[in-house]
Design a protein around this motif. Structure first.
Motif, PDB file in Angstrom:
ATOM      1  N   GLU A  39       0.829  -1.213   0.000  1.00  0.00           N
ATOM      2  CA  GLU A  39       0.000   0.000   0.000  1.00  0.00           C
ATOM      3  C   GLU A  39       0.863   1.262   0.000  1.00  0.00           C
ATOM      4  OE1 GLU A  39      -3.234   0.182  -0.383  1.00  0.00           O
ATOM      5  OE2 GLU A  39      -3.449  -1.996  -0.415  1.00  0.00           O
ATOM      6  N   LEU A  40       1.959   1.222   0.744  1.00  0.00           N
ATOM      7  CA  LEU A  40       2.847   2.383   0.791  1.00  0.00           C
ATOM      8  C   LEU A  40       3.472   2.651  -0.573  1.00  0.00           C
ATOM      9  CD1 LEU A  40       4.124   4.511   2.647  1.00  0.00           C
ATOM     10  CD2 LEU A  40       5.983   2.900   3.050  1.00  0.00           C
ATOM     11  N   LEU A  41       3.886   1.593  -1.266  1.00  0.00           N
ATOM     12  CA  LEU A  41       4.461   1.776  -2.603  1.00  0.00           C
ATOM     13  C   LEU A  41       3.422   2.289  -3.591  1.00  0.00           C
ATOM     14  CD1 LEU A  41       6.811  -1.317  -2.881  1.00  0.00           C
ATOM     15  CD2 LEU A  41       7.440   1.073  -2.530  1.00  0.00           C
ATOM     16  N   THR A  42       2.181   1.858  -3.435  1.00  0.00           N
ATOM     17  CA  THR A  42       1.109   2.358  -4.303  1.00  0.00           C
ATOM     18  C   THR A  42       0.914   3.859  -4.095  1.00  0.00           C
ATOM     19  OG1 THR A  42       0.008   0.222  -4.230  1.00  0.00           O
ATOM     20  CG2 THR A  42      -1.321   2.093  -4.902  1.00  0.00           C
ATOM     21  N   VAL A  43       0.910   4.274  -2.837  1.00  0.00           N
ATOM     22  CA  VAL A  43       0.741   5.698  -2.532  1.00  0.00           C
ATOM     23  C   VAL A  43       1.923   6.506  -3.058  1.00  0.00           C
ATOM     24  CG1 VAL A  43       0.647   7.373  -0.639  1.00  0.00           C
ATOM     25  CG2 VAL A  43      -0.772   5.332  -0.562  1.00  0.00           C
ATOM     26  N   ARG A  50       1.780  12.218  -9.786  1.00  0.00           N
ATOM     27  CA  ARG A  50       1.188  13.548  -9.656  1.00  0.00           C
ATOM     28  C   ARG A  50       2.270  14.625  -9.671  1.00  0.00           C
ATOM     29  NH1 ARG A  50      -2.893  14.928  -4.889  1.00  0.00           N
ATOM     30  NH2 ARG A  50      -4.453  14.270  -6.390  1.00  0.00           N
ATOM     31  N   ALA A  51       3.374  14.385  -8.963  1.00  0.00           N
ATOM     32  CA  ALA A  51       4.468  15.356  -8.935  1.00  0.00           C
ATOM     33  C   ALA A  51       5.089  15.514 -10.321  1.00  0.00           C
ATOM     34  CB  ALA A  51       5.527  14.923  -7.924  1.00  0.00           C
ATOM     35  N   LEU A  52       5.263  14.398 -11.024  1.00  0.00           N
ATOM     36  CA  LEU A  52       5.828  14.472 -12.371  1.00  0.00           C
ATOM     37  C   LEU A  52       4.897  15.225 -13.310  1.00  0.00           C
ATOM     38  CD1 LEU A  52       8.158  13.598 -14.187  1.00  0.00           C
ATOM     39  CD2 LEU A  52       6.857  11.537 -14.713  1.00  0.00           C
ATOM     40  N   ARG A  53       3.594  14.975 -13.171  1.00  0.00           N
ATOM     41  CA  ARG A  53       2.627  15.669 -14.020  1.00  0.00           C
ATOM     42  C   ARG A  53       2.660  17.174 -13.753  1.00  0.00           C
ATOM     43  NH1 ARG A  53      -1.809  12.230 -13.483  1.00  0.00           N
ATOM     44  NH2 ARG A  53      -2.297  13.275 -11.552  1.00  0.00           N
ATOM     45  N   HIS A  54       2.766  17.555 -12.475  1.00  0.00           N
ATOM     46  CA  HIS A  54       2.836  18.984 -12.146  1.00  0.00           C
ATOM     47  C   HIS A  54       4.158  19.595 -12.608  1.00  0.00           C
ATOM     48  CE1 HIS A  54      -0.874  19.506 -10.016  1.00  0.00           C
ATOM     49  NE2 HIS A  54      -0.649  18.422  -9.284  1.00  0.00           N
ATOM     50  N   ALA A  55       5.234  18.831 -12.541  1.00  0.00           N
ATOM     51  CA  ALA A  55       6.531  19.351 -12.968  1.00  0.00           C
ATOM     52  C   ALA A  55       6.607  19.491 -14.482  1.00  0.00           C
ATOM     53  CB  ALA A  55       7.650  18.433 -12.472  1.00  0.00           C
ATOM     54  N   MET A  56       5.928  18.601 -15.207  1.00  0.00           N
ATOM     55  CA  MET A  56       5.993  18.627 -16.672  1.00  0.00           C
ATOM     56  C   MET A  56       4.973  19.579 -17.297  1.00  0.00           C
ATOM     57  SD  MET A  56       8.502  16.837 -17.441  1.00  0.00           S
ATOM     58  CE  MET A  56       8.341  16.611 -19.179  1.00  0.00           C
ATOM     59  N   ALA A  57       4.061  20.114 -16.520  1.00  0.00           N
ATOM     60  CA  ALA A  57       3.031  21.001 -17.066  1.00  0.00           C
ATOM     61  C   ALA A  57       3.631  22.237 -17.739  1.00  0.00           C
ATOM     62  CB  ALA A  57       2.034  21.391 -15.983  1.00  0.00           C
ATOM     63  N   PRO A  58       4.589  22.944 -17.127  1.00  0.00           N
ATOM     64  CA  PRO A  58       5.165  24.102 -17.831  1.00  0.00           C
ATOM     65  C   PRO A  58       5.894  23.714 -19.111  1.00  0.00           C
ATOM     66  CG  PRO A  58       5.701  24.196 -15.499  1.00  0.00           C
ATOM     67  CD  PRO A  58       5.080  22.860 -15.747  1.00  0.00           C
TER      68      PRO A  58
END
Length: 94
Positions: A39-43, A50-58
């Protein structure tokens, strides 16, 4: 309504104190270590996506802007001045 029901203790987690909830969570995690790890690895994976998606948005925004500018490019005055033959790397004769 009594005065007791109207008050809410910020350290109250559904009738259990925050320390008690942390203790129960720790006991459950130690009783099932592989399930906890799974469960921890899934989280962690979900948060990483999510972090990668936010970092790649710009980067994606800049790429879309540059792509749209190149796609909608119309001939400029200099294009008419120099002619359309200079767009490629054509060798000049003689």
């Amino acid at each position: 309504m009594t005065e007791e029901k109207g008050r809410h203790d910020p350290d109250d987690f559904s009738g259990i104190s925050l320390g008690g909830a942390a203790f129960i969570l720790t006991v459950v995690a130690l009783r099932h270590p592989w399930q906890t790890l799974k469960e921890l690895l899934t989280v962690v994976r979900r948060l990483g996506r999510r972090a990668l998606r936010h970092a790649m948005a710009p980067v994606a925004l800049v790429a879309v802007t540059l792509w749209s500018r190149r796609r909608d490019r119309r001939p400029t005055f200099e294009d008419y001045l120099h002619g359309r033959d200079e767009e490629g790397d054509h060798p000049r004769p003689g």
